[in-house]
Design a protein around this motif. Structure first.
Motif, PDB file in Angstrom:
ATOM      1  N   ILE A 354      71.032  68.236  14.863  1.00  0.00           N
ATOM      2  CA  ILE A 354      69.739  69.131  13.699  1.00  0.00           C
ATOM      3  C   ILE A 354      69.932  70.088  12.961  1.00  0.00           C
ATOM      4  N   VAL A 355      71.155  70.291  12.661  1.00  0.00           N
ATOM      5  CA  VAL A 355      71.414  71.141  11.282  1.00  0.00           C
ATOM      6  C   VAL A 355      71.276  70.128   9.837  1.00  0.00           C
ATOM      7  N   ARG A 356      71.382  68.516  10.610  1.00  0.00           N
ATOM      8  CA  ARG A 356      71.815  67.205   9.833  1.00  0.00           C
ATOM      9  C   ARG A 356      69.936  67.184   9.532  1.00  0.00           C
ATOM     10  N   GLU A 357      69.052  66.848  10.550  1.00  0.00           N
ATOM     11  CA  GLU A 357      68.210  66.527  10.631  1.00  0.00           C
ATOM     12  C   GLU A 357      67.274  68.005  10.260  1.00  0.00           C
ATOM     13  N   LEU A 358      67.163  68.490   9.358  1.00  0.00           N
ATOM     14  CA  LEU A 358      66.157  69.909   9.788  1.00  0.00           C
ATOM     15  C   LEU A 358      65.439  70.134   8.820  1.00  0.00           C
ATOM     16  N   ARG A 359      64.230  69.480   8.687  1.00  0.00           N
ATOM     17  CA  ARG A 359      62.879  69.374   8.550  1.00  0.00           C
ATOM     18  C   ARG A 359      62.095  69.272   9.475  1.00  0.00           C
ATOM     19  N   LYS A 360      63.153  68.172  10.603  1.00  0.00           N
ATOM     20  CA  LYS A 360      62.512  67.333  12.092  1.00  0.00           C
ATOM     21  C   LYS A 360      62.460  68.390  12.349  1.00  0.00           C
ATOM     22  N   TYR A 361      63.468  68.957  12.892  1.00  0.00           N
ATOM     23  CA  TYR A 361      63.196  69.941  14.335  1.00  0.00           C
ATOM     24  C   TYR A 361      62.842  72.155  13.962  1.00  0.00           C
ATOM     25  N   LYS A 362      62.405  71.606  12.709  1.00  0.00           N
ATOM     26  CA  LYS A 362      62.064  72.681  12.294  1.00  0.00           C
ATOM     27  C   LYS A 362      60.627  72.833  13.207  1.00  0.00           C
ATOM     28  N   LYS A 363      60.414  72.449  13.030  1.00  0.00           N
ATOM     29  CA  LYS A 363      58.442  71.293  13.969  1.00  0.00           C
ATOM     30  C   LYS A 363      58.296  71.707  15.742  1.00  0.00           C
ATOM     31  N   LEU A 364      59.024  72.487  15.674  1.00  0.00           N
ATOM     32  CA  LEU A 364      59.206  71.851  17.686  1.00  0.00           C
ATOM     33  C   LEU A 364      59.224  72.756  18.019  1.00  0.00           C
ATOM     34  N   LYS A 365      58.438  72.700  19.439  1.00  0.00           N
ATOM     35  CA  LYS A 365      57.934  73.176  19.659  1.00  0.00           C
ATOM     36  C   LYS A 365      58.612  73.955  21.283  1.00  0.00           C
ATOM     37  N   THR A 366      58.854  75.142  21.963  1.00  0.00           N
ATOM     38  CA  THR A 366      60.288  75.816  22.878  1.00  0.00           C
ATOM     39  C   THR A 366      58.468  76.314  23.344  1.00  0.00           C
ATOM     40  N   PHE A 367      59.275  76.891  25.261  1.00  0.00           N
ATOM     41  CA  PHE A 367      58.156  77.369  25.907  1.00  0.00           C
ATOM     42  C   PHE A 367      57.412  78.978  25.582  1.00  0.00           C
ATOM     43  N   GLY A 577      81.946  84.191   5.008  1.00  0.00           N
ATOM     44  CA  GLY A 577      81.098  82.196   5.774  1.00  0.00           C
ATOM     45  C   GLY A 577      79.978  82.511   4.828  1.00  0.00           C
ATOM     46  N   TYR A 578      80.029  83.521   3.741  1.00  0.00           N
ATOM     47  CA  TYR A 578      79.175  83.747   2.349  1.00  0.00           C
ATOM     48  C   TYR A 578      79.163  83.010   1.377  1.00  0.00           C
ATOM     49  N   ILE A 579      79.756  81.945   1.475  1.00  0.00           N
ATOM     50  CA  ILE A 579      80.694  80.968   0.719  1.00  0.00           C
ATOM     51  C   ILE A 579      79.090  79.678  -0.150  1.00  0.00           C
ATOM     52  N   GLU A 580      80.539  79.224  -1.197  1.00  0.00           N
ATOM     53  CA  GLU A 580      78.952  77.564  -1.471  1.00  0.00           C
ATOM     54  C   GLU A 580      79.274  76.684  -0.104  1.00  0.00           C
ATOM     55  N   SER A 581      77.800  75.897  -0.922  1.00  0.00           N
ATOM     56  CA  SER A 581      77.107  75.378   0.990  1.00  0.00           C
ATOM     57  C   SER A 581      78.281  74.474   0.705  1.00  0.00           C
ATOM     58  N   ASP A 582      79.109  73.930  -0.177  1.00  0.00           N
ATOM     59  CA  ASP A 582      79.399  72.105  -0.480  1.00  0.00           C
ATOM     60  C   ASP A 582      81.127  72.281  -0.555  1.00  0.00           C
ATOM     61  N   PRO A 600      77.916  78.088   6.046  1.00  0.00           N
ATOM     62  CA  PRO A 600      76.722  77.291   5.760  1.00  0.00           C
ATOM     63  C   PRO A 600      76.640  76.056   5.581  1.00  0.00           C
ATOM     64  N   PHE A 601      77.887  74.954   6.427  1.00  0.00           N
ATOM     65  CA  PHE A 601      78.567  73.224   6.717  1.00  0.00           C
ATOM     66  C   PHE A 601      79.129  73.528   8.318  1.00  0.00           C
ATOM     67  N   VAL A 602      79.022  71.624   7.760  1.00  0.00           N
ATOM     68  CA  VAL A 602      79.850  71.566   9.458  1.00  0.00           C
ATOM     69  C   VAL A 602      81.086  71.065   9.024  1.00  0.00           C
ATOM     70  N   PRO A 603      81.995  72.586   9.102  1.00  0.00           N
ATOM     71  CA  PRO A 603      83.765  72.101   8.800  1.00  0.00           C
ATOM     72  C   PRO A 603      84.468  71.243   9.354  1.00  0.00           C
TER      73      PRO A 603
END
Length: 611
Positions: A354-367, A577-582, A600-603
């Protein structure tokens, strides 16, 4: 359900000043015990509002169109929106209630209905009225019947009266669609009127309960309660949890927390169910099982600093896949997150995707609804009804483990392998972060083998004093290669207690693994190389420098490019964890973070969370 639609106006434009006031007025309506239960859709666009002084209008389908540029206060907007909601609720568009002469004089009927609604709102004292009391203009007219008001206006003011009590202009009606009255067939009824009747009853009951300082506790036989009782007698895996949770079917609470279908608060032991969503008993079985598993698998505690909504979405995909495989109830028509391609994946793996496809999953609907998670909870949960000495997490784990054992012994049906593995894993006590860190050190620094040496002969035995015997020692080349680098985040967000705890643990493990020296680098806005230090010195005698920004890449680069640092030496990064994202680390590495924080990234390396 009363819904405010904000997507029809601006996208990248700045929010207009009057728009926020309109939202405040809608919020007042949602907080009211009567109006929050009515159906309607509020649109901030001026459809059908073309005249001077137009404010709002309503269609027969409950769509309310507003001109947010109208200079009203929040209380005045609440009054205007309530006025529009009451027209369909009172059946003012229904053919069986309209006068026979309506097709010739719709403007007269509109004004009659406006007077009736205005009088009602003044009687209950809601909002800030936009017009004067119609009783002052019509002192002899009884305003408890729209048909009587209609006949009076038709006689006294003619067929084209000025709309002085409506919300559109003086020459236009605020009821759109009177030329097409609603005709109900085959035992159909006015759903707006039915909701209004229920809301009136509910409001009166709540007022009486408040005055008498008690709550109405009668047991209701609803699809939700029937579905909950089914788990107690037919599904032992979740029966223990079902017996411990309180089902709350309260429209007010659901409106307050914007719950469209259901949500769970594991810390309170409550599941909130919206009775107005129209689900069947079989659909509620699926929904309740979904919420039970959220709580039982401690999803509210396993977020570990991730984005809470996206973590909720990931857990939903896993749970719904299991429930579909177990065939519990019926999958609901809405609010369902299910994807066959994610079958067999863990919540953590789905979250990374989901983190890699954030824009798509931000629009989903839960119960619970769009952009909202159905998992409530906090970091210090409490749960009524538990025995003393049993924590909430232990209770959930025990309930699921015992339910699983009983379910398997009695052969009550299929349980997915992934769910069994997760329940078994939760049954085991969690491994402390110190033990996990120790395992990492074991992998990086295996035990050294001692070598024979005659450089320092051992004591000769008395029986053979002429024979020299070797001693055992470590080779120098083995010791020089046993070192690692530590990059410490010394920014202002890192506490000295966190740094001291981490350095103390590192020092103790380094000594136990025969690590002679540790290379330390402190990082804030720049990197400060402290050089090699013995492990026993790094915890107590290192002075932390910096306290500026948070950039760790220079420190990592300094270690990787240092000629006196072994090519295979691992790196341990201590940060909040509050470090650069790259951040890029080419060699073997691991991260040590405070519990609850996240990177802020996938380790690529391992991550240890210290308490």
């Amino acid at each position: 359900m009363l819904t405010f639609h904000n997507k029809y106006y601006y996208s990248n434009q700045q929010e207009p000043a009057g728009y926020s006031v309109l939202q405040q007025g809608a919020r007042i309506l949602l907080d009211h015990p009567l109006f929050c239960q009515l159906d309607g859709d509020i649109y901030p666009r001026a459809s059908h509002l073309n005249g001077r002084g137009s404010i709002a209008c309503v269609t027969s389908g409950g769509q309310i169109y507003t001109d947010y540029n109208a200079r009203l206060t929040a209380e005045e907007w609440a009054y205007a929106l309530a006025h529009c909601l009451l027209h369909p609720a009172f059946g003012h568009f229904d053919s069986d209630k309209l006068p026979q002469t309506l097709e010739y004089f719709p403007a007269v009927w509109n004004k009659a209905c406006d007077i009736y609604v205005t009088r009602f709102l003044m009687d209950i004292g809601f909002g800030c009225p936009l017009v004067l009391d119609p009783a002052s203009a019509y002192p002899k007219l009884r305003m408890n019947d729209e048909a009587r008001i209609y006949e009076y206006l038709l006689t006294e003011e003619g067929t084209e009266p000025r709309q002085t009590y409506g919300l559109n202009s003086a020459d236009n009606c605020d009821m759109i669609g009177l030329n097409h009255p609603i005709v109900y067939k085959n035992h159909e009824t006015n759903s707006f009127a039915a909701k209004f009747s229920y809301a009136i009853t509910h409001s009166v009951k709540e007022a009486v309960s408040t005055a008498g300082e008690h709550k109405w506790t009668e047991k209701r036989d609803t699809p939700v309660t029937k579905a909950a009782e089914w788990f107690l007698s037919h599904f032992p895996l979740l029966g223990g949890l079902a017996a411990s949770f309180k089902i709350i079917e309260d429209v007010d609470i659901c409106h307050r927390y914007e719950i469209q279908i259901a949500a769970v608060d594991a810390s309170l032991g409550e599941i909130y169910a919206n009775p107005t969503c129209g689900f069947t008993e079989e659909e509620w079985k699926f929904v309740l099982a979904h919420e039970y598993l959220h709580a039982g698998l401690c999803h509210h505690k396993r977020c570990q600093g991730r984005d809470s909504y996206l973590w909720n979405v990931a857990c939903d995909y896993v749970i719904n896949d299991w429930l579909h495989e177990m065939q519990i109830g019926t999958m609901p028509r809405e609010g369902l997150l299910y994807d066959k391609t994610l079958h067999g994946l863990s919540a953590e793996a789905i979250y990374d995707r989901i983190v890699r496809e954030l824009r798509k999953y931000k629009k989903l609907k839960t119960f619970r609804g769009y952009g909202k998670g159905d998992i409530f909870g906090n970091n210090s949960p409490h749960f009524e009804g538990l025995d003393k000495g049993i924590s909430l997490d232990d209770f959930f784990r025990n309930s699921l483990r015992e339910g699983l054992d009983f379910h398997i012994i009695k052969g009550r049906g299929l349980i997915p392998a992934g769910l069994i593995e997760e329940i078994r894993a939760l049954s085991m006590p969690p491994i402390p972060w110190e033990a996990e860190l120790a395992e990492w050190f074991d992998a990086q620094f295996p035990p050294l083998g001692k070598h024979r040496t005659y450089a320092r002969p051992s004591r000769r035995q008395g029986a053979t004093p002429d024979i020299p015997r070797p001693s055992y020692a470590f080779q120098e080349r083995d010791l020089t290669s046993r070192t690692f680098g530590v990059v410490i985040d010394t920014s202002g967000s890192m506490s000295t207690q966190q740094i001291g705890l981490a350095l103390g643990a590192i020092a103790s493990y380094a000594v136990s693994k025969d690590v002679p020296y540790v290379r330390l680098i402190f990082c804030d806005a720049a990197a400060t190389d402290a050089g090699y230090l013995p492990p026993e010195e790094i915890a107590g005698r290192v002075e932390v420098t910096g306290r500026g920004g948070t950039v760790l890449q220079p420190g990592v680069d300094a270690l990787e490019k240092a000629k006196d640092f072994p090519a295979n030496g691992p790196i341990l990064v201590i940060t909040d964890g509050y470090i650069e994202s790259d951040l890029k680390i080419k060699r073997e590495h691991a991260f040590l973070l405070p519990k609850g924080n996240r990177l802020p990234f996938v380790p690529k390396g391992k991550v240890f969370y210290m308490k």
